[in-house]
Motif scaffolding. Structure first.
Motif, mmCIF file in Angstrom:
data_model
loop_
_atom_site.group_PDB
_atom_site.id
_atom_site.type_symbol
_atom_site.label_atom_id
_atom_site.label_comp_id
_atom_site.label_asym_id
_atom_site.label_seq_id
_atom_site.Cartn_x
_atom_site.Cartn_y
_atom_site.Cartn_z
ATOM 1 N N ASP A 121 0.826 -1.204 0.000
ATOM 2 C CA ASP A 121 0.000 0.000 0.000
ATOM 3 C C ASP A 121 0.862 1.256 0.000
ATOM 4 O O ASP A 121 0.589 2.213 -0.746
ATOM 5 C CB ASP A 121 -0.913 0.009 1.231
ATOM 6 C CG ASP A 121 -2.334 -0.427 0.883
ATOM 7 O OD1 ASP A 121 -2.719 -0.255 -0.303
ATOM 8 O OD2 ASP A 121 -3.054 -0.935 1.781
ATOM 9 N N LEU A 147 0.864 4.111 -2.855
ATOM 10 C CA LEU A 147 0.530 5.500 -2.559
ATOM 11 C C LEU A 147 1.700 6.444 -2.890
ATOM 12 O O LEU A 147 1.498 7.476 -3.534
ATOM 13 C CB LEU A 147 0.131 5.652 -1.077
ATOM 14 C CG LEU A 147 -1.261 5.078 -0.707
ATOM 15 C CD1 LEU A 147 -1.423 5.000 0.800
ATOM 16 C CD2 LEU A 147 -2.389 5.924 -1.317
ATOM 17 N N LYS A 158 -9.929 2.753 1.796
ATOM 18 C CA LYS A 158 -8.859 2.427 0.834
ATOM 19 C C LYS A 158 -9.458 1.983 -0.491
ATOM 20 O O LYS A 158 -10.501 1.326 -0.506
ATOM 21 C CB LYS A 158 -7.984 1.286 1.387
ATOM 22 C CG LYS A 158 -6.909 1.752 2.361
ATOM 23 C CD LYS A 158 -6.008 0.576 2.734
ATOM 24 C CE LYS A 158 -4.929 1.004 3.726
ATOM 25 N NZ LYS A 158 -4.214 -0.174 4.259
ATOM 26 N N VAL A 190 -6.071 9.442 -4.566
ATOM 27 C CA VAL A 190 -4.817 10.181 -4.511
ATOM 28 C C VAL A 190 -5.023 11.600 -5.058
ATOM 29 O O VAL A 190 -4.589 12.575 -4.462
ATOM 30 C CB VAL A 190 -3.701 9.441 -5.315
ATOM 31 C CG1 VAL A 190 -2.463 10.323 -5.501
ATOM 32 C CG2 VAL A 190 -3.320 8.149 -4.588
#
Lengths: 142, 855
Positions: free
Chosen positions: A15, A19, A115, A126
């Motif tokens: 993750d 990210l 998420k 994002v």
């Protein structure tokens, strides 16, 4: 203009990789700090607070379920600190349960996002965080 | 004999007299006629004599006269034979007759000689008449009808009528009209009695009355037939006067005696009461006249009558003034049957008929009761008492029963005195009471016994009877006093109590009675078993022995509540066994009342619940374990489903990144593989998500509130608006009820059902209807569609988790929907079932209670 610093606290290295890659692609000047649990995050933040307060992050993305110190405990400790406490914390977790949401805000989280479950969602989130927190929002200056 | 008779009448040896000698006709017939005449006369004389004797029954010397008649008759017969000899020469028969005549003649001579002295003394008629005439008494003879036949000069004088006037008249005519009836009665009586009672006849003037006393005697003939009456009347004027004086004196004497306050009777030497005063009448319970002429023995109890006759006769041999008294009083028998104790003083009195005894009788009963404020007062008090009160003589014979006794038994006191009261007792009690009473009388000890007495209504009631002897200064018993108190109810209660105590003894629970000051008053067998003390050890001891220190306050509160009359709910508490071990008991306490309704103690029923408590604790432990294990399981499911999502998410995202990175370079078939992987991971995610939802639902608490199902369906309609529109579905509902439940869950329930109805639609546009109906416990809500329907074979399994009847391609979904519906219905205390058949649509039927019943 000093670089924007983002701290990602997550025990899932995949993750974190997703990210940081996504954020870096959108914002080249972004500096990413990472911690794999609450404890590590607190230690790093305290270290920076004491040695180089200006190097403290502008935003913290926090997972909830982590070993050693989970997200909720981190919130409690971080928000209790005068200096660290002013940094906005956005919870980013796979749990969508109402109870988790409620408890996160009770511990003074500044936002709560679930998420992404696929690539499109990842890009959307994002973009959302970059837009809102890193560009539009006024954040407290150290 | 025949020869003798033939010889007697044989005439062959002789010749008739006519032929014997020379008879002239005249000479011969003179003989014959003279003889026949003589025979006739002689026969007539003897006939007259017989007639005389026959008719005059009173003729004196009748046997001599009979001989005389026979003698003359025989002489006549000789003359008759003489006459017949002229023709029939039966000289032998003639000789026989002469011999018989000679014998009878001589017998007559002897008889005459023998009666001569008597005949010589016979008074002459003149003599008799002179006697009668010279009598001072009137001598009158009467015929059978009462007519006067003779009348002497005295009669003339006394009745004032000369013989000439009197003879032939009915004697009754000489009497006053008021005496005539009496006279006729006397005359009537005289037919049966030889001499009648004297009849009083008063003649003369009223200033100088002449009292005559007349007696009538019967005159009978020899055959005892009534011939008439002889009446002799005497002038008794002089006697009457002196008699009157005597009577006056006697009555004066009587008044003197009568005035005496002491009961006095005069008894003559035959033992007959001649006189009794009013006090005696009172003592014997009658008028004094009722005592007179009774035998003195009638005034005493039967038992002493016989011996008294002997005592009385012995006393008369040397009559001296004497006090009759002994260690015991003399019982006197009242006319009403009551026996009265007396003391008697005897004084002999000479009187014209002999010696009499004046007996002064003192009623000792009155004397004794005077000591207790007088008999009347005692009886008044006794009569006013609600108890049955009695008194008895020292010997045990009952002599008084109060009014209550009489009322209760319905039998007069007089018929129950002595020992007659025993008849009123229950037959089963009689012998026992008689024995105990006899023993008490013998021992002079207090008498206490319980027995049943029959009431006037025929019913027996129990009485508690107590008797106590009263003694004089010398310690001798003078009286028994007693009372009988009705204890029938108590007795019944006692019977019940003994039954109850059997129940108490048989109880498995400890039943303990205590006073308000914590003293144990009763203790049953189970109490001994549970606490380890025997009844003997603990009764009278403090109940605190059983109560541990930490429960003393609770005990105090209980007793305080009991004193207020509160009955404690059964509670669990701790008690101490004799060994000191703590026992868990369930304790119920209730007040004990006395007869007046006052609270005097507490009855405590304790059940040993140690075993029960142990199993309860085990149950709680098990439940806790189960809950914990359930909770662990839920947490596990939650965590597992959460943690399972993470790698799936990564697989999916990185596959997509891979496709994005190398999509152009790989063949289309390989790109298809990546897509399949992504779809599979998505499906896995939704399975996990549903599992998560299911687990979360199980874990979450119900948040009950009033839920209007109409608005629930409205919410569902909004949530499913797009799907409804796409399918062209019609959602209808009637008026739906409001019930208590978790709104979110109910929305989810209906949303799942309606969503299914849209998803599993048939060829026609879906038509979904929600209908509610009131039931006994709540509501029955039916969600009816016109979809593809469900084969009844699957009706059960469709509510299972992840149970699907169709392929995911045909009808998407994980198969969790109906499982969730079932879970939600059950969490609301309800149930869900389906009625359906393939191609016939489905009806999902929810039974929901009005209020939630937590499972």
């Amino acid at each position: 203009m000093r670089p924007i610093r983002l701290m990602i606290v997550d025990d899932n290295q995949d993750d974190i990789a997703l990210l940081t890659e996504s954020f870096s692609r959108r914002n080249a000047s972004l500096e990413c700090l990472t911690a794999s649990d609450g404890m590590e995050a607190i230690e790093k933040l305290r270290d920076r607070r004491d040695t180089a307060p200006s190097a403290l992050p502008d935003l913290i993305l926090l997972d909830l379920n982590m070993p050693r110190m989970d997200g909720r405990e981190f919130l409690t400790v971080a928000k209790a600190d005068n200096r660290i406490g002013r940094i906005p914390v956005v919870v980013l977790t796979s749990s969508a349960s109402d109870a988790d949401v409620l408890r996160a805000y009770q511990a003074h989280a500044n936002g709560y996002l679930v998420k992404p479950s696929d690539l499109d969602e990842l890009h959307q989130i994002v973009e959302l965080i970059d837009h809102y927190w890193l560009r539009a929002s006024s954040l407290p200056q150290s | 004999m025949i020869d003798f008779l033939r010889q007697l009448f044989d005439t062959s040896d002789f010749t008739p007299r006519w032929n014997c000698g020379v008879w002239s006709e005249a000479h011969g017939w003179t003989h014959v006629v003279a003889d026949l005449a003589t025979w006739g006369a002689y026969a007539a004389v003897s006939a007259w004599l017989v007639h005389l004797i026959w008719r005059r029954q009173d003729v004196r010397f009748p046997r001599t006269l009979w001989l005389f008649a026979a003698f003359i008759f025989a002489c006549g017969a000789v003359h008759l034979i003489e006459a017949t000899l002229f023709w029939t020469p039966w000289y032998r028969l003639s000789a026989l007759f002469k011999v018989v005549t000679a014998l009878v003649s001589w017998a007559t001579v002897v008889a005459l000689v023998r009666v001569t002295p008597s005949v010589m003394t016979l008074p002459s008629m003149a003599h008799m008449l002179a006697l009668v005439e010279s009598s001072e008494d009137a001598i009158v003879s009467l015929d059978t009808s009462g007519r006067i036949t003779t009348w002497n000069s005295a009669a003339t004088e006394l009745f004032g009528a000369p013989a000439a006037q009197a003879i032939g008249r009915d004697f009754a005519e000489l009497l006053d009209s008021d005496k005539q009836a009496e006279w006729r009665r006397q005359l009537e009586a005289s037919h049966r009695e030889l001499v009648t009672a004297p009849i009083e006849i008063v003649r003369g003037t009223s200033e100088r009355p002449v009292h005559l006393s007349a007696r009538v005697s019967r005159i009978l003939d020899r055959s005892k037939r009534l011939a008439g009456f002889a009446l002799i009347a005497r002038d008794v004027t002089r006697y009457v006067d002196s008699e009157r004086r005597l009577q006056r004196f006697a009555s004066m004497l009587e008044s003197v005696i009568d005035a005496s306050p002491t009961a006095t009777v005069l008894v003559d030497d035959t033992g007959r009461v001649r006189l009794a005063n009013s006090a005696a009448g009172e003592l014997f319970g009658g008028q004094r006249e009722e005592l007179v002429d009774r035998s003195v023995e009638e005034l005493m109890p039967q038992a002493m009558r016989e011996s008294h006759v002997a005592l009385r006769n012995a006393y008369l041999l040397s009559p001296t003034p004497r006090r009759m008294s002994g260690p015991r009083e003399i019982p006197a028998l009242r006319l009403d049957g009551e026996i009265v104790p007396t003391e008697i003083q005897l004084t002999p009195v000479e009187f014209h008929e002999g010696v009499a005894v004046l007996a002064s009788i003192t009623d000792l009963r009155a004397k004794r009761l005077a000591r207790f404020e007088g008999e009347r007062r005692f009886r008044e008090i006794a009569d006013s008492l609600p108890q049955l009160v009695w008194t008895c003589e020292p010997g045990g014979a009952c002599d008084f029963l109060n009014r209550r006794w009489v009322e209760y038994t319905g039998i007069p006191a007089s018929s129950q005195l002595g020992s007659a009261w025993l008849a009123q007792l229950h037959p089963d009690d009689r012998a026992r009471v008689a024995t105990e009473w006899g023993a008490a009388v013998e021992a002079h000890s207090d008498f206490r016994v319980e027995f049943r007495i029959r009431g006037a209504n025929g019913r027996y009631r129990w009485f508690d009877t107590r008797g106590r002897p009263l003694t004089d200064e010398r310690g001798a018993v003078t009286k028994w006093f007693g009372s009988c108190t009705d204890i029938d109810e108590q007795h019944e209660l006692r019977e019940k109590l003994s039954q109850n105590s059997a129940i108490v003894e048989g109880s498995q629970d400890a039943i303990v009675g205590q006073s308000l000051d914590d003293v144990v008053t009763s203790w049953n067998a189970a109490a001994a078993q549970i606490y380890g003390y025997t009844a003997a050890e603990i009764i009278g001891q403090s109940v605190l022995k059983l109560i541990p220190e930490d429960r003393r306050e609770e005990h105090q509160q209980l007793i305080v509540a009991i004193q207020r009359g509160e009955k404690g709910e059964a509670r669990d508490t701790i008690r101490l066994h004799r060994s000191g071990a703590r026992i868990e008991v369930s304790l119920a306490v209730s007040p004990i009342y006395d007869a007046t309704g006052a609270i005097v103690g507490a009855s405590k029923v304790a059940r040993d619940i140690s075993a029960r408590r142990e199993s309860e604790r085990r149950l709680i432990r098990l439940t806790d374990e189960l809950r914990r294990s359930n909770s662990d399981l839920e947490q596990f499911a939650y965590a597992a489903s959460h943690d399972l999502q993470e790698p799936l998410r990564m697989i999916r995202i990185y596959l997509q990144k891979l496709e994005a990175a190398v999509g152009q370079e790989i063949p289309a078939s390989s790109s298809q593989y990546i897509e399949t992987c992504v779809r599979a991971s998505r499906r896995m995610s939704s399975l996990i998500a549903d599992l998560l939802a299911y687990s979360r639902l199980r874990q979450s608490n119900l948040r009950p509130a009033r839920v209007d199902l109409n608005s629930t369906i409205r919410a569902v309609r909004e949530n499913l608006a797009a799907a409804l529109e796409d399918a062209g579905a019609e959602l209808l509902h009637g008026e739906l009820p409001t019930l208590r439940g978790d709104e979110t869950q109910l929305v989810q329930l209906f949303q799942n059902l309606i969503g299914n109805a849209i998803k599993f639609r048939g060829k026609h546009p879906p038509r979904i209807e929600v209908i509610a109906e009131r039931t006994r416990e709540g509501f029955e809500i039916r969600v009816v569609d016109n979809g593809i329907g469900i084969d009844p074979a699957h009706h059960e399994r469709i509510f299972g988790v992840f149970k699907r009847l169709h392929g995911a391609q045909q009808y998407p979904g994980t198969g969790i929907g109906l499982a969730l519906c079932k879970l939600i219905a059950e969490r609301h205390g309800g149930s869900i079932r389906v009625e359906s058949a393939v191609g016939r649509g489905s009806a999902f039927i929810l039974d929901l209670p009005e209020a939630i019943v937590e499972p």
